[in-house]
Design an enzyme around this catalytic site. Structure first.
Site, short mmCIF file in Angstrom:
data_model
loop_
_atom_site.label_atom_id
_atom_site.label_comp_id
_atom_site.label_asym_id
_atom_site.label_seq_id
_atom_site.Cartn_x
_atom_site.Cartn_y
_atom_site.Cartn_z
N ARG A 29 0.80 -1.22 0.13
CA ARG A 29 0.30 0.43 0.19
C ARG A 29 0.47 1.04 -0.18
O ARG A 29 0.75 2.29 -1.41
CB ARG A 29 -0.44 -0.18 0.73
N ASP A 30 1.83 1.57 1.27
CA ASP A 30 2.44 2.97 1.09
C ASP A 30 3.60 2.88 -0.05
O ASP A 30 4.19 3.76 -0.59
CB ASP A 30 2.80 2.95 2.58
N HIS A 222 6.68 4.02 12.55
CA HIS A 222 7.25 3.99 11.10
C HIS A 222 7.66 5.11 10.89
O HIS A 222 7.72 6.27 10.80
CB HIS A 222 5.59 4.57 10.57
N HIS A 224 10.48 6.81 8.40
CA HIS A 224 11.38 6.72 7.16
C HIS A 224 13.22 6.94 7.32
O HIS A 224 12.98 7.88 8.68
CB HIS A 224 10.77 8.22 6.55
N CYS A 255 8.54 9.81 0.88
CA CYS A 255 7.94 11.07 1.38
C CYS A 255 7.66 12.40 0.01
O CYS A 255 9.32 12.38 0.17
CB CYS A 255 8.33 11.79 2.14
N ASN A 264 10.54 4.63 2.97
CA ASN A 264 10.23 3.85 4.06
C ASN A 264 11.22 2.73 4.48
O ASN A 264 12.15 2.16 3.70
CB ASN A 264 9.05 2.72 3.25
#
Length: 320
Positions: A29-30, A222, A224, A255, A264
Site C-alpha cells: 500500500r504505502d 513508522h 522513514h 515521502c 520507508n
C-alpha cells in the site's frame, strides 16, 4: 520462485529488548501508492501472496481512498478479493472516510486504518481540514468499524518534524494521540513522515505518551530513512518496549515532502537487525529478499534496501 540462501547475522542478544516483534508490512500500500506507472492488479496480488509466504502476518493490502487522489490504488475492489483469504494473515486497508469504510466492509475487510496528522499544515495539505476537523471526520468511521468488530489502526503523520512547521512539539503529538485513542482506535502508528527523528527524540515522545497513560502496547512506529536514522530510531523504540514496527519490503515508497527522502524502512534491513539481536519475527529473510528482488523486476529498477542488495545482488530479474 527461487529462494537465495542468505548469509545470516551472528546472533548476539541484548538485554531489555522484546522477544518478538510484529512487523506491519506496508509495501503493497504505502510502498506502491506513489508509483507513477500503474502496477497491474495481478502483480500486486502476487506481491501480497509472496510477502505472506515469507512469513509476514500483517500486510497492508490497499487503500479505499477515492481513485482521483491515489490512482495507483484505484483497483482496491478488484485486488482485495484476490488476497483476503490468505490463511493466518491480517490484511488491513486504509480508509479516508465513511464512504471508504463502506467499500472496505462490503468486501469483508476485518482491519482498517485511518490517517491523521499531528500538524495543521500537513492536515491541510493532505486532508484539506484542520487537525480537529479531521478527527471529527474520523469519529463516525471508527465508531462504525468498532460496532462491526473491525480492528482500527490510527496512523499519525508528522510526529517528529513537518516540512512547513519544522520540529513538532512533543505535547502537540501527545494531544492528537490521546484524541485518536479516545475515538476508539485499537493501536497507533507514530509516523516520522520526513525522516528527521533521532533516538533521543523517539525516547522523549514515547515517555511523554506513557506519562499521559497511553500504553506502549498500543503503539507502533513508522520510520522513514531520509537521514539514515530509521534503524537507530527503531532500536530506541524497542528499548522502550515497542513491539510493532512498520516497514516496507525492499524499501519501497518515499515521502514527496522531503527532498532526497529515501523512503520507508526496508523490511529486510529491519529483519537483519532483529535476527542479529535474537528477536523473533517469523519472517524468512531469504524468501523476503527473493520477493523484493522479484518486485524490483516488476518495477524495472533495483531495490534501495541495503540488505536486498547484499543478499540478492543488484541485477534484477526480467519480468515474469
Amino acid at each position: 520462485m527461487t529462494t537465495p540462501e542468505p548469509a545470516l547475522p551472528m546472533v548476539v542478544p541484548a538485554e531489555g529488548l522484546p522477544a518478538r516483534v510484529r512487523i506491519h508490512e506496508v509495501g503493497a500500500r504505502d510502498g506502491l501508492q506513489n508509483e507513477k506507472a500503474t502496477v497491474p492488479t495481478a502483480v500486486k496480488a502476487e506481491f501480497v501472496r509472496r510477502l505472506a509466504d515469507a512469513g509476514l502476518t500483517t500486510i497492508e493490502a490497499t487503500s479505499f481512498v477515492h481513485p482521483k487522489w491515489v490512482p495507483q490504488l484505484a483497483d482496491a475492489e478488484q485486488l482485495f478479493p484476490l488476497v483476503r483469504d490468505l490463511p493466518g494473515v491480517h490484511l488491513p486497508v486504509l480508509v479516508p472516510n465513511d464512504r471508504g469504510l463502506d467499500r472496505a466492509l462490503a468486501l469483508g475487510a476485518g482491519r482498517i486504518a485511518v490517517f491523521a496528522s499531528a500538524t495543521e499544515s500537513f492536515a491541510k495539505a493532505n486532508l484539506n481540514r484542520t487537525v480537529d476537523e479531521a478527527l471529527a471526520m474520523f469519529a463516525p468511521v471508527v465508531e462504525k468499524a468498532r460496532a462491526r468488530n473491525v480492528h482500527v489502526r490510527g496512523y499519525l503523520s508528522m510526529c517528529f518534524g513537518d516540512p512547513w512547521e519544522g520540529a513538532v512539539p512533543v505535547p502537540q503529538v501527545v494531544r492528537v494521540c490521546r484524541a485518536l485513542l479516545d475515538l476508539g482506535c485499537d493501536e497507533l502508528s507514530l509516523g516520522d513522515t520526513i525522516g528527521v527523528a533521532t533516538p533521543g527524540h523517539v525516547r522523549a515522545l514515547l515517555a511523554a505518551l506513557n506519562e499521559q497513560h497511553i500504553p506502549t502496547s498500543a503503539l507502533g512506529v513508522h520510520f522513514h530513512d531520509t537521514y539514515g536514522q530509521a534503524l537507530s530510531n527503531t532500536l530506541a523504540a524497542l528499548q522502550h518496549g515497542v513491539t510493532t514496527v512498520d516497514a516496507s519490503a525492499g524499501g519501497l515508497g518515499g515521502c514527496p515532502y522531503a527532498k532526497s527522502a529515501t523512503g520507508n524502512l526496508a523490511t529486510e534491513d529491519l529483519v537483519w537487525m532483529l535476527q542479529g539481536l535474537g528477536i523473533d519475527t517469523g519472517v524468512d529473510l531469504g524468501r523476503l529478499t527473493a520477493t523484493s528482488v522479484w518486485m524490483a523486476g516488476q518495477l524495472g529498477r533495483p531495490s534501495p534496501s541495503r540488505t536486498v542488495k547484499a543478499l540478492g545482488g543488484t541485477t534484477q530479474p526480467h519480468k515474469e
